[in-house]
Design an enzyme around this catalytic site. Structure first.
Site, PDB file in Angstrom:
ATOM      1  N   CYS A  84      59.248  30.941  38.185  1.00  0.00           N
ATOM      2  CA  CYS A  84      58.611  32.043  37.946  1.00  0.00           C
ATOM      3  C   CYS A  84      59.335  32.518  36.610  1.00  0.00           C
ATOM      4  O   CYS A  84      60.615  32.729  36.711  1.00  0.00           O
ATOM      5  CB  CYS A  84      58.729  33.057  38.728  1.00  0.00           C
ATOM      6  SG  CYS A  84      57.668  34.745  38.328  1.00  0.00           S
ATOM      7  N   CYS A  88      63.219  39.294  37.859  1.00  0.00           N
ATOM      8  CA  CYS A  88      63.554  40.125  38.998  1.00  0.00           C
ATOM      9  C   CYS A  88      65.109  39.479  39.534  1.00  0.00           C
ATOM     10  O   CYS A  88      65.145  38.308  39.841  1.00  0.00           O
ATOM     11  CB  CYS A  88      62.441  40.208  39.911  1.00  0.00           C
ATOM     12  SG  CYS A  88      60.779  40.065  39.432  1.00  0.00           S
ATOM     13  N   CYS A  91      65.544  38.012  43.125  1.00  0.00           N
ATOM     14  CA  CYS A  91      64.227  36.981  43.505  1.00  0.00           C
ATOM     15  C   CYS A  91      64.964  35.351  43.268  1.00  0.00           C
ATOM     16  O   CYS A  91      65.238  34.986  41.910  1.00  0.00           O
ATOM     17  CB  CYS A  91      63.078  36.882  42.693  1.00  0.00           C
ATOM     18  SG  CYS A  91      61.757  35.960  43.360  1.00  0.00           S
ATOM     19  N   CYS A 128      49.239  36.249  54.569  1.00  0.00           N
ATOM     20  CA  CYS A 128      49.636  36.672  53.154  1.00  0.00           C
ATOM     21  C   CYS A 128      49.848  35.802  52.448  1.00  0.00           C
ATOM     22  O   CYS A 128      50.872  34.852  52.673  1.00  0.00           O
ATOM     23  CB  CYS A 128      50.432  37.832  53.315  1.00  0.00           C
ATOM     24  SG  CYS A 128      50.907  38.620  51.519  1.00  0.00           S
ATOM     25  N   CYS A 159      45.702  38.547  52.634  1.00  0.00           N
ATOM     26  CA  CYS A 159      46.429  39.271  51.747  1.00  0.00           C
ATOM     27  C   CYS A 159      46.877  38.366  50.597  1.00  0.00           C
ATOM     28  O   CYS A 159      47.097  37.394  51.172  1.00  0.00           O
ATOM     29  CB  CYS A 159      47.686  40.043  52.426  1.00  0.00           C
ATOM     30  SG  CYS A 159      48.710  40.834  51.322  1.00  0.00           S
ATOM     31  N   CYS A 219      48.624  47.147  49.571  1.00  0.00           N
ATOM     32  CA  CYS A 219      50.146  46.825  50.031  1.00  0.00           C
ATOM     33  C   CYS A 219      51.397  47.002  49.283  1.00  0.00           C
ATOM     34  O   CYS A 219      51.403  46.273  48.245  1.00  0.00           O
ATOM     35  CB  CYS A 219      50.205  45.487  50.893  1.00  0.00           C
ATOM     36  SG  CYS A 219      51.745  44.950  51.606  1.00  0.00           S
ATOM     37  N   ARG A 295      55.946  48.485  57.211  1.00  0.00           N
ATOM     38  CA  ARG A 295      56.582  47.280  57.545  1.00  0.00           C
ATOM     39  C   ARG A 295      58.040  46.892  57.496  1.00  0.00           C
ATOM     40  O   ARG A 295      58.449  47.269  56.299  1.00  0.00           O
ATOM     41  CB  ARG A 295      55.835  45.956  56.740  1.00  0.00           C
ATOM     42  CG  ARG A 295      56.136  44.602  57.267  1.00  0.00           C
ATOM     43  CD  ARG A 295      55.427  43.436  56.515  1.00  0.00           C
ATOM     44  NE  ARG A 295      53.815  43.688  56.752  1.00  0.00           N
ATOM     45  CZ  ARG A 295      53.076  43.359  55.912  1.00  0.00           C
ATOM     46  NH1 ARG A 295      53.612  43.276  54.679  1.00  0.00           N
ATOM     47  NH2 ARG A 295      51.898  43.542  56.146  1.00  0.00           N
TER      48      ARG A 295
HETATM   49  N1  SAM Z   1      55.208  37.147  42.004  1.00  0.00           N
HETATM   50  C1  SAM Z   1      54.560  38.089  42.663  1.00  0.00           C
HETATM   51  C2  SAM Z   1      55.266  39.601  42.401  1.00  0.00           C
HETATM   52  O1  SAM Z   1      56.394  39.862  42.080  1.00  0.00           O
HETATM   53  O2  SAM Z   1      54.504  40.717  42.724  1.00  0.00           O
HETATM   54  C3  SAM Z   1      54.546  38.033  44.175  1.00  0.00           C
HETATM   55  C4  SAM Z   1      55.638  37.322  44.983  1.00  0.00           C
HETATM   56  S1  SAM Z   1      57.192  38.463  45.075  1.00  0.00           S
HETATM   57  C5  SAM Z   1      58.133  37.508  45.861  1.00  0.00           C
HETATM   58  C6  SAM Z   1      56.760  39.911  46.192  1.00  0.00           C
HETATM   59  C7  SAM Z   1      57.762  40.555  46.529  1.00  0.00           C
HETATM   60  O3  SAM Z   1      58.875  40.175  47.227  1.00  0.00           O
HETATM   61  C8  SAM Z   1      58.709  41.364  45.524  1.00  0.00           C
HETATM   62  O4  SAM Z   1      57.886  42.360  44.709  1.00  0.00           O
HETATM   63  C9  SAM Z   1      59.981  41.907  46.012  1.00  0.00           C
HETATM   64  O5  SAM Z   1      59.754  43.152  46.715  1.00  0.00           O
HETATM   65  C10 SAM Z   1      59.968  40.940  47.346  1.00  0.00           C
HETATM   66  N2  SAM Z   1      61.212  40.205  47.451  1.00  0.00           N
HETATM   67  C11 SAM Z   1      61.493  38.933  46.415  1.00  0.00           C
HETATM   68  N3  SAM Z   1      62.907  38.511  46.688  1.00  0.00           N
HETATM   69  C12 SAM Z   1      63.249  39.295  47.673  1.00  0.00           C
HETATM   70  C13 SAM Z   1      64.653  39.048  48.354  1.00  0.00           C
HETATM   71  N4  SAM Z   1      65.339  38.386  47.990  1.00  0.00           N
HETATM   72  N5  SAM Z   1      64.831  40.091  49.108  1.00  0.00           N
HETATM   73  C14 SAM Z   1      63.754  41.030  49.763  1.00  0.00           C
HETATM   74  N6  SAM Z   1      62.738  41.157  49.227  1.00  0.00           N
HETATM   75  C15 SAM Z   1      62.144  40.199  48.267  1.00  0.00           C
HETATM   76  C1  DTB Z   2      56.908  41.999  50.305  1.00  0.00           C
HETATM   77  O1  DTB Z   2      57.149  43.244  50.237  1.00  0.00           O
HETATM   78  N1  DTB Z   2      58.014  41.111  51.081  1.00  0.00           N
HETATM   79  C2  DTB Z   2      57.553  39.825  51.060  1.00  0.00           C
HETATM   80  C3  DTB Z   2      55.962  39.824  50.597  1.00  0.00           C
HETATM   81  N2  DTB Z   2      56.174  41.350  50.257  1.00  0.00           N
HETATM   82  C4  DTB Z   2      55.306  39.039  49.666  1.00  0.00           C
HETATM   83  C5  DTB Z   2      58.324  38.914  50.327  1.00  0.00           C
HETATM   84  C6  DTB Z   2      59.778  38.635  50.807  1.00  0.00           C
HETATM   85  C7  DTB Z   2      60.426  37.594  50.007  1.00  0.00           C
HETATM   86  C8  DTB Z   2      61.882  37.470  50.547  1.00  0.00           C
HETATM   87  C9  DTB Z   2      62.579  36.371  49.760  1.00  0.00           C
HETATM   88  C10 DTB Z   2      62.138  34.951  50.013  1.00  0.00           C
HETATM   89  O2  DTB Z   2      61.941  34.517  51.167  1.00  0.00           O
HETATM   90  O3  DTB Z   2      61.847  34.162  48.862  1.00  0.00           O
HETATM   91 FE1  SF4 Z   3      58.523  36.229  39.883  1.00  0.00          FE
HETATM   92 FE2  SF4 Z   3      60.131  36.448  41.953  1.00  0.00          FE
HETATM   93 FE3  SF4 Z   3      59.695  38.701  40.027  1.00  0.00          FE
HETATM   94 FE4  SF4 Z   3      57.629  37.765  41.805  1.00  0.00          FE
HETATM   95  S1  SF4 Z   3      59.561  38.639  42.546  1.00  0.00           S
HETATM   96  S2  SF4 Z   3      57.563  37.900  39.520  1.00  0.00           S
HETATM   97  S3  SF4 Z   3      57.888  35.700  42.110  1.00  0.00           S
HETATM   98  S4  SF4 Z   3      60.675  36.566  39.841  1.00  0.00           S
END
Ligand code: SAM
Ligand code: DTB
Ligand code: SF4
Length: 350
Positions: A84, A88, A91, A128, A159, A219, A295
């Site tokens: 990506c 973030c 992430c 989802c 979702c 959500c 959640r």
């Molecule tokens: N890329 C899209 C976005 O950012 O909207 C969708 C996927 S993203 C992984 C969805 C959500 O997962 C993020 O907004 C964040 O709140 C959560 N998330 C991602 N990495 C995480 C982590 N290491 N621990 C907890 N929540 C995480």
């Molecule tokens: C949300 O709030 N939590 C989920 C879902 N929306 C997509 C993602 C959690 C991701 C946790 C880190 C991972 O497994 O990569």
């Molecule tokens: Fe990309 Fe992760 Fe940020 Fe979603 S949360 S936009 S997957 S870097």
């Protein structure tokens, strides 16, 4: 008043806050009503309540709108993993960090449907689909729409979380049968810039507005334990509760600290948060958004049963079920079934 209600040691009647009635604390007015004018100070004051008062109020509000023994069960699948372009800081899927997550292509329709069938057989009511995109390209969206239609045809709620959307893209997803769109605010407006620089809070609010306007349920939640302060946790909940319509679903994630992300090491390292502060965040979300499903989202793998039980008592009524989130671990199904049995929790009727 009937004799049974006159005595303060009787079983409480829901809606009658017995301990608060006898406490010097003033209960904020109208708790349990859906309000969109929550101020940061009011939300902050909830965080400051003595733990028993906060939990009591959260449970009271929860029981006004939900059966406290019911938990909504979702299953998460990463349909497009890694690579990506966003930054973030939490992430593991950002291409900017070395986390060991390999970039993959969008999965095939057949593979997604096979996973959805398995999720349904295991007891999930919602499926989802998550993609590591800044935003979907139109030709990707075409394929995701086919996945949404296919998953829905299996009798599951759908979702998706695909990044930013235009109103036209949200309309296409709605037309294909999308029930929910996940797009998080993540943290307070003030702390946001310390976590993400490649898109703004306003970008996120715009996507949420497009989703809402398309008639898709929202959500939207955030992450706790990213080094933010209680002020930021209050700011996140105030921002969510001030949306024109409360999100139908509010995921509260505990940061899953993944090696290689900025929050895992060095001067940006996020120290683990006290579990009771996480429970407080759930309780405050429950009170501020009484009718939303809250959640207990990422972070359960390393969470004790006791902390999870407190989260359910605080008003959480949804989980991700299945051994994987997107790229990280979630408790196995056996472990979750055992916990739900122990607590007497059952899947929410949809
Ligand atoms: N890329 C899209 C976005 O950012 O909207 C969708 C996927 S993203 C992984 C969805 C959500 O997962 C993020 O907004 C964040 O709140 C959560 N998330 C991602 N990495 C995480 C982590 N290491 N621990 C907890 N929540 C995480
Ligand atoms: C949300 O709030 N939590 C989920 C879902 N929306 C997509 C993602 C959690 C991701 C946790 C880190 C991972 O497994 O990569
Ligand atoms: Fe990309 Fe992760 Fe940020 Fe979603 S949360 S936009 S997957 S870097």
């Amino acid at each position: 008043m009937p004799a049974s209600r006159a005595c303060s040691v009787q079983t409480p009647v829901y809606g009658v806050a017995m301990s608060l009635a006898e406490s010097p604390l003033q209960r904020p007015p109208n708790l349990g009503l859906v309000r969109h004018d929550w101020t940061r100070a009011e939300v902050r004051a909830l965080f400051e309540l003595p733990f028993p008062e906060l939990m009591f109020e959260a449970q009271r509000v929860h029981r006004l709108h939900f059966d406290p023994a019911e938990v909504q069960i979702s299953t998460l699948m990463s349909i497009k993993t890694g690579g990506c372009p966003e930054d973030c800081a939490y992430c593991p899927q950002s291409a900017k960090y070395h986390t060991g997550v390999k970039a993959e292509k969008l999965m095939s329709l057949d593979a997604v449907l096979a996973d959805a069938r398995a999720a349904k057989a295991a007891g999930a009511s919602r499926f989802c689909m998550g993609a590591a995109w800044r935003e979907p390209k139109d030709r990707d969206l075409e394929q995701v729409c086919a996945m949404v239609a296919g998953v829905r045809a299996l009798g599951l709620e759908t979702c998706a979380t695909l990044g930013m959307l235009t109103p036209a893209q949200a309309g296409r997803l709605k037309a294909s049968g999308l029930d929910y769109y996940n797009h998080n605010l993540d943290t307070s407006p003030e702390y946001y810039g310390a976590i993400i620089t490649t898109r703004t809070y306003t970008n996120r609010l715009d996507t949420l507005a497009a989703v809402r306007a398309a008639g898709i349920a929202v959500c939207c939640g955030g992450i706790v334990g990213m080094g933010e302060g209680v002020e930021d946790r209050a700011g996140l909940i105030a921002a969510l509760a001030s949306l024109p319509v409360h999100p139908e679903s509010v995921p509260i994630n505990l940061l899953v600290r993944v090696e290689g992300t900025p929050l895992s090491t060095g001067d940006r390292k996020a120290e683990p948060i006290d579990p009771l502060e996480f429970v407080r965040t759930i309780a405050v979300a429950r009170i501020a958004m009484p009718k939303s499903v809250v959640r207990l989202s990422a972070g359960r793998e390393d969470m004790s049963e006791e902390t999870q039980a407190l989260c359910f008592l605080a008003g959480a009524n949804s989980i991700f079920y299945g051994p994987k989130l997107l790229t990280t671990k979630n408790p196995g199904r056996d472990r979750d079934r055992a916990l739900m049995d122990k607590l007497g929790l059952k899947p929410m009727r949809t």
